[in-house]
Design an enzyme around this catalytic site. Sequence first.
Site, PDB file in Angstrom:
ATOM      1  N   SER A  13       0.855  -1.179   0.000  1.00 47.70           N
ATOM      2  CA  SER A  13       0.000   0.000   0.000  1.00 47.70           C
ATOM      3  C   SER A  13       0.896   1.236   0.000  1.00 47.70           C
ATOM      4  O   SER A  13       2.126   1.119   0.067  1.00 47.70           O
ATOM      5  CB  SER A  13      -0.894   0.002   1.235  1.00 47.70           C
ATOM      6  OG  SER A  13      -0.112   0.342   2.364  1.00 47.70           O
ATOM      7  N   LYS A  14       0.245   2.378  -0.005  1.00 49.91           N
ATOM      8  CA  LYS A  14       1.004   3.639  -0.064  1.00 49.91           C
ATOM      9  C   LYS A  14       1.919   3.817   1.141  1.00 49.91           C
ATOM     10  O   LYS A  14       2.841   4.613   1.106  1.00 49.91           O
ATOM     11  CB  LYS A  14       0.037   4.815  -0.169  1.00 49.91           C
ATOM     12  CG  LYS A  14      -0.534   4.936  -1.552  1.00 49.91           C
ATOM     13  CD  LYS A  14      -1.324   6.226  -1.707  1.00 49.91           C
ATOM     14  CE  LYS A  14      -2.042   6.221  -3.039  1.00 49.91           C
ATOM     15  NZ  LYS A  14      -3.379   6.765  -2.947  1.00 49.91           N
ATOM     16  N   ARG A  15       1.627   3.083   2.215  1.00 52.68           N
ATOM     17  CA  ARG A  15       2.500   3.182   3.388  1.00 52.68           C
ATOM     18  C   ARG A  15       3.909   2.669   3.064  1.00 52.68           C
ATOM     19  O   ARG A  15       4.886   3.073   3.662  1.00 52.68           O
ATOM     20  CB  ARG A  15       1.953   2.343   4.548  1.00 52.68           C
ATOM     21  CG  ARG A  15       0.827   2.974   5.322  1.00 52.68           C
ATOM     22  CD  ARG A  15       0.409   2.082   6.466  1.00 52.68           C
ATOM     23  NE  ARG A  15       0.003   0.754   5.991  1.00 52.68           N
ATOM     24  CZ  ARG A  15       0.649  -0.364   6.264  1.00 52.68           C
ATOM     25  NH1 ARG A  15       1.740  -0.353   6.993  1.00 52.68           N
ATOM     26  NH2 ARG A  15       0.209  -1.516   5.799  1.00 52.68           N
ATOM     27  N   HIS A  16       3.990   1.694   2.146  1.00 49.43           N
ATOM     28  CA  HIS A  16       5.287   1.085   1.844  1.00 49.43           C
ATOM     29  C   HIS A  16       6.039   1.850   0.767  1.00 49.43           C
ATOM     30  O   HIS A  16       7.230   2.093   0.880  1.00 49.43           O
ATOM     31  CB  HIS A  16       5.096  -0.350   1.328  1.00 49.43           C
ATOM     32  CG  HIS A  16       4.353  -1.229   2.273  1.00 49.43           C
ATOM     33  ND1 HIS A  16       3.047  -1.596   2.072  1.00 49.43           N
ATOM     34  CD2 HIS A  16       4.730  -1.794   3.440  1.00 49.43           C
ATOM     35  CE1 HIS A  16       2.656  -2.366   3.063  1.00 49.43           C
ATOM     36  NE2 HIS A  16       3.645  -2.500   3.910  1.00 49.43           N
TER      37      HIS A  16
END
Length: 459
Positions: free
Chosen positions: A236-239
Amino acid sequence: MKITRFAPSPTGNLHIGGVRTALFNFVFSKQVGGLFLIRIEDTDRERSKKEYEEDIISGLEWLGISADKTPIRQSERSDVYQKAAEKLIDSGNAYWCDCSPEDLEAMREQQMAAGKKPMYDGRSRDLGLERSKNTVLRLATPIDGETIVKDLIRGDITFKNSELDDLILLRSDGTPTYHFCNVVDDYDQGITTVIRGEDHISNTPRQIHIQKALGYNELEYAHLPLVLGEDKKRLSKRHAATSLNAYKEMGFTKESIINALALLGWSTENEIFSMNELIKSFNLKNVQKGAAVFDLKRFNWVSSQHLAKLNDDAFIEAIHPFMEDEGIDDVAPNYKEILIAMRTSKTNLKEIAYATRPFFFELEEYDEKGVNKFLKGSLETLTFALETLSKISEWNETELDMALINVRDYFNLPIPKVNQPMRIALVGSTISPSLGLTLELFGKEKSLERIKKAIDFIS
Ligand code: GLU
Protein backbone atom coordinates in the site's frame (compact mmCIF):
# COMPACT_ATOMS: atom_id res chain seq x y z
CA MET A 1 -5.64 -20.04 -29.87
CA LYS A 2 -4.96 -18.81 -26.35
CA ILE A 3 -6.74 -15.62 -25.32
CA THR A 4 -5.97 -13.84 -22.07
CA ARG A 5 -7.44 -10.74 -20.55
CA PHE A 6 -6.88 -8.06 -17.95
CA ALA A 7 -10.14 -7.19 -16.21
CA PRO A 8 -9.61 -4.16 -14.00
CA SER A 9 -12.31 -2.50 -11.93
CA PRO A 10 -11.83 1.22 -12.60
CA THR A 11 -12.11 2.30 -8.97
CA GLY A 12 -8.63 3.80 -8.73
CA ASN A 13 -5.57 4.69 -10.78
CA LEU A 14 -3.57 1.89 -12.35
CA HIS A 15 -1.79 0.09 -9.50
CA ILE A 16 1.58 -1.55 -10.10
CA GLY A 17 0.14 -4.87 -8.89
CA GLY A 18 -2.44 -4.52 -11.66
CA VAL A 19 0.29 -3.71 -14.15
CA ARG A 20 2.06 -6.94 -13.22
CA THR A 21 -1.17 -8.93 -13.77
CA ALA A 22 -1.73 -7.24 -17.13
CA LEU A 23 1.92 -7.79 -18.08
CA PHE A 24 1.85 -11.53 -17.34
CA ASN A 25 -1.38 -11.91 -19.33
CA PHE A 26 0.09 -9.93 -22.21
CA VAL A 27 3.41 -11.78 -22.22
CA PHE A 28 1.77 -15.20 -21.94
CA SER A 29 -0.52 -14.53 -24.91
CA LYS A 30 2.23 -13.05 -27.11
CA GLN A 31 4.49 -15.98 -26.38
CA VAL A 32 1.99 -18.45 -27.81
CA GLY A 33 0.79 -16.26 -30.67
CA GLY A 34 -2.52 -15.60 -28.92
CA LEU A 35 -4.52 -12.50 -28.09
CA PHE A 36 -4.55 -10.17 -25.12
CA LEU A 37 -7.82 -8.40 -24.33
CA ILE A 38 -9.01 -5.82 -21.82
CA ARG A 39 -12.34 -5.73 -20.06
CA ILE A 40 -13.46 -2.91 -17.82
CA GLU A 41 -15.37 -4.38 -14.87
CA ASP A 42 -17.36 -1.30 -13.99
CA THR A 43 -20.52 -2.82 -12.52
CA ASP A 44 -19.93 -0.91 -9.28
CA ARG A 45 -21.41 2.31 -10.64
CA GLU A 46 -20.66 4.33 -7.55
CA ARG A 47 -16.96 3.59 -7.30
CA SER A 48 -16.16 3.25 -11.00
CA LYS A 49 -14.93 6.38 -12.72
CA LYS A 50 -14.25 7.16 -16.35
CA GLU A 51 -11.01 8.96 -15.42
CA TYR A 52 -9.68 5.78 -13.77
CA GLU A 53 -10.60 3.75 -16.81
CA GLU A 54 -8.70 6.19 -19.01
CA ASP A 55 -5.75 6.17 -16.64
CA ILE A 56 -5.61 2.35 -16.72
CA ILE A 57 -5.78 2.05 -20.48
CA SER A 58 -3.36 4.87 -21.24
CA GLY A 59 -0.91 3.62 -18.59
CA LEU A 60 -0.86 0.16 -20.14
CA GLU A 61 -0.49 1.61 -23.59
CA TRP A 62 2.46 3.72 -22.47
CA LEU A 63 4.12 0.50 -21.34
CA GLY A 64 3.36 -1.19 -24.66
CA ILE A 65 0.71 -3.48 -23.17
CA SER A 66 -2.08 -2.82 -25.60
CA ALA A 67 -5.15 -4.89 -26.23
CA ASP A 68 -5.67 -6.74 -29.50
CA LYS A 69 -9.34 -5.67 -29.64
CA THR A 70 -11.29 -2.67 -28.38
CA PRO A 71 -11.82 -3.09 -24.63
CA ILE A 72 -15.35 -3.94 -23.54
CA ARG A 73 -17.21 -2.35 -20.64
CA GLN A 74 -19.56 -4.32 -18.38
CA SER A 75 -21.79 -1.31 -17.84
CA GLU A 76 -22.76 -1.47 -21.53
CA ARG A 77 -23.66 -5.15 -21.58
CA SER A 78 -26.72 -5.60 -19.40
CA ASP A 79 -28.68 -7.27 -22.24
CA VAL A 80 -26.05 -9.97 -22.50
CA TYR A 81 -26.28 -10.74 -18.77
CA GLN A 82 -30.08 -10.78 -18.82
CA LYS A 83 -30.03 -13.31 -21.66
CA ALA A 84 -27.58 -15.52 -19.80
CA ALA A 85 -29.79 -15.30 -16.70
CA GLU A 86 -32.82 -16.40 -18.73
CA LYS A 87 -30.88 -19.35 -20.05
CA LEU A 88 -30.09 -20.44 -16.48
CA ILE A 89 -33.71 -20.05 -15.40
CA ASP A 90 -34.98 -22.01 -18.40
CA SER A 91 -32.54 -24.85 -17.79
CA GLY A 92 -33.49 -25.02 -14.12
CA ASN A 93 -30.02 -23.98 -12.96
CA ALA A 94 -31.17 -20.80 -11.27
CA TYR A 95 -34.11 -19.90 -9.06
CA TRP A 96 -35.73 -16.89 -7.45
CA CYS A 97 -35.26 -16.42 -3.73
CA ASP A 98 -37.20 -13.95 -1.57
CA CYS A 99 -35.25 -14.25 1.69
CA SER A 100 -35.14 -10.86 3.37
CA PRO A 101 -31.98 -9.49 5.01
CA GLU A 102 -33.61 -10.38 8.36
CA ASP A 103 -34.19 -13.99 7.23
CA LEU A 104 -30.57 -14.26 6.17
CA GLU A 105 -29.34 -12.78 9.44
CA ALA A 106 -31.44 -15.22 11.48
CA MET A 107 -30.12 -18.10 9.34
CA ARG A 108 -26.58 -16.93 10.00
CA GLU A 109 -27.09 -16.71 13.74
CA GLN A 110 -28.59 -20.19 13.94
CA GLN A 111 -25.74 -21.68 11.95
CA MET A 112 -23.14 -19.92 14.08
CA ALA A 113 -24.86 -21.09 17.27
CA ALA A 114 -24.76 -24.65 15.93
CA GLY A 115 -21.04 -24.27 15.21
CA LYS A 116 -21.56 -24.37 11.44
CA LYS A 117 -20.08 -22.19 8.72
CA PRO A 118 -22.63 -19.46 7.95
CA MET A 119 -23.95 -19.69 4.40
CA TYR A 120 -27.20 -19.48 2.50
CA ASP A 121 -28.96 -22.84 3.05
CA GLY A 122 -30.84 -23.10 -0.25
CA ARG A 123 -34.29 -22.89 1.36
CA SER A 124 -35.96 -21.24 -1.66
CA ARG A 125 -34.50 -23.64 -4.17
CA ASP A 126 -37.55 -25.87 -4.54
CA LEU A 127 -40.25 -23.31 -3.83
CA GLY A 128 -40.77 -22.40 -7.48
CA LEU A 129 -41.07 -18.68 -6.65
CA GLU A 130 -41.85 -16.13 -9.35
CA ARG A 131 -39.77 -13.05 -9.92
CA SER A 132 -40.86 -10.04 -7.87
CA LYS A 133 -39.27 -6.81 -6.69
CA ASN A 134 -38.12 -8.67 -3.57
CA THR A 135 -36.45 -11.63 -5.24
CA VAL A 136 -32.85 -12.26 -6.20
CA LEU A 137 -31.80 -14.86 -8.73
CA ARG A 138 -29.59 -17.60 -7.28
CA LEU A 139 -27.54 -20.31 -8.92
CA ALA A 140 -28.53 -23.86 -7.98
CA THR A 141 -25.06 -25.01 -7.04
CA PRO A 142 -24.18 -28.73 -6.91
CA ILE A 143 -24.70 -29.94 -3.35
CA ASP A 144 -22.27 -32.85 -3.33
CA GLY A 145 -18.97 -33.60 -4.93
CA GLU A 146 -15.94 -31.43 -5.52
CA THR A 147 -14.82 -28.69 -7.82
CA ILE A 148 -11.20 -28.76 -8.90
CA VAL A 149 -9.44 -25.61 -10.00
CA LYS A 150 -6.57 -26.58 -12.29
CA ASP A 151 -4.04 -23.90 -11.64
CA LEU A 152 -1.00 -23.57 -13.89
CA ILE A 153 1.08 -22.26 -10.98
CA ARG A 154 -0.39 -24.05 -7.99
CA GLY A 155 -1.52 -27.37 -9.45
CA ASP A 156 -4.98 -28.74 -8.63
CA ILE A 157 -6.89 -26.96 -5.86
CA THR A 158 -9.92 -28.90 -4.62
CA PHE A 159 -13.03 -27.33 -3.12
CA LYS A 160 -15.96 -29.22 -1.56
CA ASN A 161 -19.20 -28.18 -3.23
CA SER A 162 -20.97 -28.43 0.12
CA GLU A 163 -18.96 -25.42 1.27
CA LEU A 164 -20.15 -23.22 -1.57
CA ASP A 165 -23.61 -21.74 -1.29
CA ASP A 166 -26.07 -20.71 -3.97
CA LEU A 167 -24.58 -17.55 -5.36
CA ILE A 168 -26.70 -14.51 -6.23
CA LEU A 169 -26.63 -13.82 -9.98
CA LEU A 170 -29.15 -10.98 -10.25
CA ARG A 171 -29.92 -8.60 -7.40
CA SER A 172 -33.52 -7.70 -6.56
CA ASP A 173 -33.21 -4.58 -8.73
CA GLY A 174 -32.26 -6.84 -11.65
CA THR A 175 -28.60 -5.84 -11.84
CA PRO A 176 -26.11 -8.67 -12.39
CA THR A 177 -23.44 -9.48 -9.79
CA TYR A 178 -19.69 -9.43 -10.24
CA HIS A 179 -19.15 -13.21 -10.55
CA PHE A 180 -21.93 -13.59 -13.06
CA CYS A 181 -20.68 -10.84 -15.38
CA ASN A 182 -17.11 -12.07 -15.06
CA VAL A 183 -18.04 -15.58 -16.24
CA VAL A 184 -20.35 -14.46 -19.05
CA ASP A 185 -17.74 -12.03 -20.33
CA ASP A 186 -14.88 -14.50 -20.25
CA TYR A 187 -17.03 -16.72 -22.45
CA ASP A 188 -18.12 -13.92 -24.77
CA GLN A 189 -14.57 -12.67 -25.20
CA GLY A 190 -13.39 -16.20 -25.97
CA ILE A 191 -10.97 -16.21 -23.04
CA THR A 192 -9.04 -19.46 -22.60
CA THR A 193 -6.65 -18.51 -19.81
CA VAL A 194 -7.36 -16.48 -16.70
CA ILE A 195 -4.25 -15.05 -15.06
CA ARG A 196 -5.09 -12.98 -12.01
CA GLY A 197 -4.21 -12.34 -8.39
CA GLU A 198 -4.21 -15.01 -5.73
CA ASP A 199 -6.99 -13.13 -3.93
CA HIS A 200 -9.37 -14.50 -6.56
CA ILE A 201 -8.70 -18.20 -5.84
CA SER A 202 -11.73 -18.63 -3.63
CA ASN A 203 -13.94 -17.04 -6.33
CA THR A 204 -12.83 -19.54 -8.91
CA PRO A 205 -14.88 -22.64 -7.92
CA ARG A 206 -17.97 -20.42 -7.75
CA GLN A 207 -17.27 -19.10 -11.20
CA ILE A 208 -16.70 -22.63 -12.47
CA HIS A 209 -20.18 -23.53 -11.20
CA ILE A 210 -21.70 -20.69 -13.22
CA GLN A 211 -19.69 -21.74 -16.30
CA LYS A 212 -20.87 -25.33 -16.03
CA ALA A 213 -24.47 -24.30 -15.54
CA LEU A 214 -24.24 -22.20 -18.71
CA GLY A 215 -22.59 -25.02 -20.62
CA TYR A 216 -19.36 -23.08 -21.19
CA ASN A 217 -15.97 -24.71 -21.71
CA GLU A 218 -13.50 -24.98 -18.84
CA LEU A 219 -10.83 -22.32 -18.59
CA GLU A 220 -7.19 -22.51 -17.58
CA TYR A 221 -6.24 -20.57 -14.46
CA ALA A 222 -3.07 -19.12 -13.01
CA HIS A 223 -3.27 -17.26 -9.72
CA LEU A 224 -0.36 -14.93 -9.20
CA PRO A 225 1.25 -14.36 -5.80
CA LEU A 226 0.16 -11.23 -3.97
CA VAL A 227 2.48 -8.24 -3.93
CA LEU A 228 3.39 -7.34 -0.35
CA GLY A 229 5.36 -4.61 1.34
CA GLU A 230 8.50 -5.41 3.32
CA ASP A 231 6.43 -5.96 6.47
CA LYS A 232 4.53 -8.72 4.62
CA LYS A 233 1.32 -6.69 4.53
CA ARG A 234 -0.42 -6.03 1.23
CA LEU A 235 1.50 -3.39 -0.71
CA SER A 236 0.00 0.00 0.00
CA LYS A 237 1.00 3.64 -0.06
CA ARG A 238 2.50 3.18 3.39
CA HIS A 239 5.29 1.08 1.84
CA ALA A 240 5.96 2.80 -1.46
CA ALA A 241 4.22 4.59 -4.26
CA THR A 242 1.69 2.19 -5.78
CA SER A 243 0.40 3.89 -8.90
CA LEU A 244 2.09 3.45 -12.25
CA ASN A 245 1.95 7.24 -12.71
CA ALA A 246 4.08 7.78 -9.63
CA TYR A 247 6.84 5.59 -11.09
CA LYS A 248 6.55 7.29 -14.44
CA GLU A 249 6.82 10.68 -12.77
CA MET A 250 9.80 9.54 -10.72
CA GLY A 251 11.61 8.93 -13.98
CA PHE A 252 11.62 5.16 -14.23
CA THR A 253 11.61 4.22 -17.88
CA LYS A 254 8.96 1.88 -19.17
CA GLU A 255 11.60 -0.76 -19.83
CA SER A 256 12.73 -0.70 -16.22
CA ILE A 257 9.15 -0.75 -14.87
CA ILE A 258 8.29 -3.78 -17.00
CA ASN A 259 11.48 -5.53 -15.96
CA ALA A 260 11.10 -4.78 -12.25
CA LEU A 261 7.45 -5.81 -12.17
CA ALA A 262 8.10 -9.05 -14.06
CA LEU A 263 10.54 -9.96 -11.30
CA LEU A 264 7.77 -9.67 -8.72
CA GLY A 265 7.03 -13.32 -8.30
CA TRP A 266 8.86 -14.58 -11.37
CA SER A 267 12.54 -15.35 -11.53
CA THR A 268 15.04 -15.97 -14.25
CA GLU A 269 18.80 -16.25 -14.52
CA ASN A 270 19.38 -13.07 -16.48
CA GLU A 271 17.58 -10.48 -14.39
CA ILE A 272 17.76 -7.60 -16.83
CA PHE A 273 15.63 -7.98 -19.92
CA SER A 274 13.51 -6.18 -22.48
CA MET A 275 9.85 -6.88 -23.20
CA ASN A 276 10.84 -9.04 -26.18
CA GLU A 277 13.32 -11.03 -24.14
CA LEU A 278 10.67 -11.47 -21.47
CA ILE A 279 8.21 -12.78 -24.05
CA LYS A 280 10.84 -15.31 -25.14
CA SER A 281 11.80 -16.57 -21.72
CA PHE A 282 8.69 -16.14 -19.55
CA ASN A 283 7.21 -19.30 -18.12
CA LEU A 284 4.20 -19.38 -15.83
CA LYS A 285 5.66 -22.50 -14.26
CA ASN A 286 8.46 -20.40 -12.79
CA VAL A 287 6.08 -18.05 -11.05
CA GLN A 288 6.42 -18.56 -7.32
CA LYS A 289 3.50 -19.59 -5.15
CA GLY A 290 4.50 -17.54 -2.14
CA ALA A 291 3.88 -13.81 -1.93
CA ALA A 292 6.23 -11.44 -3.73
CA VAL A 293 7.80 -8.70 -1.65
CA PHE A 294 8.16 -5.32 -3.31
CA ASP A 295 11.60 -3.85 -2.76
CA LEU A 296 12.25 -0.32 -3.95
CA LYS A 297 16.02 -0.89 -3.78
CA ARG A 298 15.69 -3.66 -6.32
CA PHE A 299 13.48 -1.47 -8.47
CA ASN A 300 16.19 1.18 -8.41
CA TRP A 301 18.84 -1.35 -9.28
CA VAL A 302 16.85 -2.58 -12.28
CA SER A 303 16.37 1.03 -13.34
CA SER A 304 20.08 1.81 -13.14
CA GLN A 305 20.85 -1.26 -15.26
CA HIS A 306 18.41 -0.13 -17.94
CA LEU A 307 19.69 3.43 -17.92
CA ALA A 308 23.22 2.12 -18.32
CA LYS A 309 22.14 0.28 -21.49
CA LEU A 310 21.02 3.47 -23.24
CA ASN A 311 23.55 5.11 -25.52
CA ASP A 312 24.25 8.78 -24.78
CA ASP A 313 21.80 10.14 -27.31
CA ALA A 314 18.99 7.88 -26.15
CA PHE A 315 19.74 8.86 -22.57
CA ILE A 316 19.67 12.58 -23.40
CA GLU A 317 16.35 12.11 -25.15
CA ALA A 318 14.85 10.10 -22.27
CA ILE A 319 15.84 12.65 -19.65
CA HIS A 320 14.77 15.66 -21.69
CA PRO A 321 11.26 16.05 -20.18
CA PHE A 322 12.71 15.84 -16.67
CA MET A 323 15.28 18.51 -17.49
CA GLU A 324 12.45 20.68 -18.79
CA ASP A 325 10.61 20.15 -15.49
CA GLU A 326 13.71 21.45 -13.71
CA GLY A 327 13.62 24.49 -15.97
CA ILE A 328 16.90 23.55 -17.66
CA ASP A 329 17.09 24.37 -21.33
CA ASP A 330 18.95 22.05 -23.69
CA VAL A 331 20.85 25.01 -25.14
CA ALA A 332 22.47 25.72 -21.76
CA PRO A 333 26.30 25.60 -21.95
CA ASN A 334 27.72 22.07 -21.68
CA TYR A 335 24.17 20.65 -21.43
CA LYS A 336 25.02 17.35 -23.06
CA GLU A 337 28.45 16.97 -21.45
CA ILE A 338 27.01 17.59 -17.99
CA LEU A 339 24.27 15.04 -18.51
CA ILE A 340 26.69 12.43 -19.74
CA ALA A 341 28.98 13.07 -16.79
CA MET A 342 26.06 12.81 -14.36
CA ARG A 343 24.13 9.94 -15.93
CA THR A 344 25.14 7.37 -13.34
CA SER A 345 24.79 9.68 -10.33
CA LYS A 346 21.29 8.42 -9.47
CA THR A 347 19.02 5.56 -10.43
CA ASN A 348 16.13 7.34 -12.08
CA LEU A 349 15.75 10.17 -14.56
CA LYS A 350 14.06 12.64 -12.25
CA GLU A 351 16.78 12.36 -9.62
CA ILE A 352 19.52 12.59 -12.21
CA ALA A 353 17.90 15.72 -13.67
CA TYR A 354 17.65 17.21 -10.19
CA ALA A 355 21.27 16.34 -9.43
CA THR A 356 22.42 18.42 -12.42
CA ARG A 357 20.87 21.62 -11.03
CA PRO A 358 24.09 22.90 -9.40
CA PHE A 359 25.66 22.99 -12.86
CA PHE A 360 22.94 25.24 -14.24
CA PHE A 361 21.75 27.33 -11.29
CA GLU A 362 23.36 29.21 -8.44
CA LEU A 363 23.85 27.06 -5.35
CA GLU A 364 21.07 27.55 -2.85
CA GLU A 365 22.72 25.75 0.04
CA TYR A 366 25.34 23.24 1.01
CA ASP A 367 24.45 19.74 2.14
CA GLU A 368 24.60 19.92 5.94
CA LYS A 369 26.25 16.54 6.52
CA GLY A 370 28.86 17.32 3.88
CA VAL A 371 29.57 20.69 5.49
CA ASN A 372 30.16 19.11 8.89
CA LYS A 373 32.14 16.18 7.60
CA PHE A 374 34.27 17.77 4.91
CA LEU A 375 33.90 21.51 4.51
CA LYS A 376 34.56 22.64 8.06
CA GLY A 377 38.27 22.30 8.70
CA SER A 378 39.21 22.65 5.04
CA LEU A 379 39.92 26.37 5.00
CA GLU A 380 43.62 25.95 4.40
CA THR A 381 43.18 23.29 1.71
CA LEU A 382 40.55 25.28 -0.20
CA THR A 383 42.59 28.47 0.00
CA PHE A 384 45.62 26.71 -1.40
CA ALA A 385 43.53 24.92 -4.06
CA LEU A 386 42.08 28.28 -5.13
CA GLU A 387 45.53 29.73 -5.53
CA THR A 388 46.81 26.71 -7.47
CA LEU A 389 43.79 26.52 -9.77
CA SER A 390 43.79 30.22 -10.54
CA LYS A 391 47.23 29.78 -12.11
CA ILE A 392 46.03 27.19 -14.62
CA SER A 393 45.75 28.48 -18.14
CA GLU A 394 44.67 25.28 -19.95
CA TRP A 395 41.37 24.54 -18.14
CA ASN A 396 40.92 20.87 -18.98
CA GLU A 397 40.48 17.65 -17.02
CA THR A 398 44.10 16.48 -17.38
CA GLU A 399 45.62 19.77 -16.23
CA LEU A 400 43.09 20.03 -13.43
CA ASP A 401 43.76 16.49 -12.19
CA MET A 402 47.48 17.29 -12.05
CA ALA A 403 46.83 20.46 -10.10
CA LEU A 404 44.67 18.53 -7.62
CA ILE A 405 47.49 16.03 -7.11
CA ASN A 406 49.77 18.94 -6.31
CA VAL A 407 47.34 20.20 -3.69
CA ARG A 408 47.17 16.76 -2.07
CA ASP A 409 50.92 16.31 -2.11
CA TYR A 410 51.50 19.73 -0.62
CA PHE A 411 49.46 18.87 2.46
CA ASN A 412 50.11 15.13 2.23
CA LEU A 413 46.35 14.49 2.35
CA PRO A 414 44.30 11.48 1.21
CA ILE A 415 42.07 12.06 -1.86
CA PRO A 416 38.73 12.67 -0.06
CA LYS A 417 40.23 15.36 2.17
CA VAL A 418 40.85 17.49 -0.88
CA ASN A 419 38.17 16.31 -3.30
CA GLN A 420 35.12 16.23 -1.05
CA PRO A 421 35.37 19.82 0.23
CA MET A 422 35.94 20.93 -3.35
CA ARG A 423 32.87 19.02 -4.51
CA ILE A 424 30.74 20.61 -1.81
CA ALA A 425 32.06 24.00 -2.85
CA LEU A 426 31.16 23.33 -6.47
CA VAL A 427 27.88 21.40 -6.38
CA GLY A 428 26.76 21.73 -2.75
CA SER A 429 27.10 18.01 -2.04
CA THR A 430 29.47 15.13 -2.62
CA ILE A 431 27.55 13.98 -5.70
CA SER A 432 29.48 14.96 -8.78
CA PRO A 433 31.46 13.26 -11.52
CA SER A 434 35.25 12.99 -11.17
CA LEU A 435 36.53 16.26 -9.76
CA GLY A 436 38.72 17.21 -12.71
CA LEU A 437 35.78 16.76 -15.05
CA THR A 438 33.44 18.66 -12.73
CA LEU A 439 35.84 21.61 -12.70
CA GLU A 440 36.22 21.46 -16.46
CA LEU A 441 32.44 21.47 -16.94
CA PHE A 442 32.02 24.51 -14.69
CA GLY A 443 34.76 26.45 -16.43
CA LYS A 444 37.45 28.46 -14.71
CA GLU A 445 35.51 31.52 -13.71
CA LYS A 446 32.56 29.69 -12.14
CA SER A 447 34.82 27.15 -10.40
CA LEU A 448 36.97 29.81 -8.76
CA GLU A 449 33.91 31.80 -7.78
CA ARG A 450 32.34 28.79 -6.02
CA ILE A 451 35.54 27.89 -4.18
CA LYS A 452 35.80 31.48 -2.98
CA LYS A 453 32.20 31.36 -1.78
CA ALA A 454 32.87 28.18 0.18
CA ILE A 455 35.94 29.79 1.75
CA ASP A 456 33.80 32.78 2.80
CA PHE A 457 31.20 30.38 4.15
CA ILE A 458 33.63 28.60 6.49
CA SER A 459 35.79 31.51 7.51
N1 GLU B 1 -12.11 -7.00 -11.68
C1 GLU B 1 -11.33 -7.87 -10.88
C2 GLU B 1 -10.31 -7.06 -10.12
O1 GLU B 1 -10.02 -5.94 -10.47
C3 GLU B 1 -10.55 -8.89 -11.71
C4 GLU B 1 -11.29 -10.12 -11.91
C5 GLU B 1 -10.58 -11.15 -12.74
O2 GLU B 1 -9.45 -10.96 -13.19
O3 GLU B 1 -11.22 -12.17 -12.95
O4 GLU B 1 -9.77 -7.54 -9.15
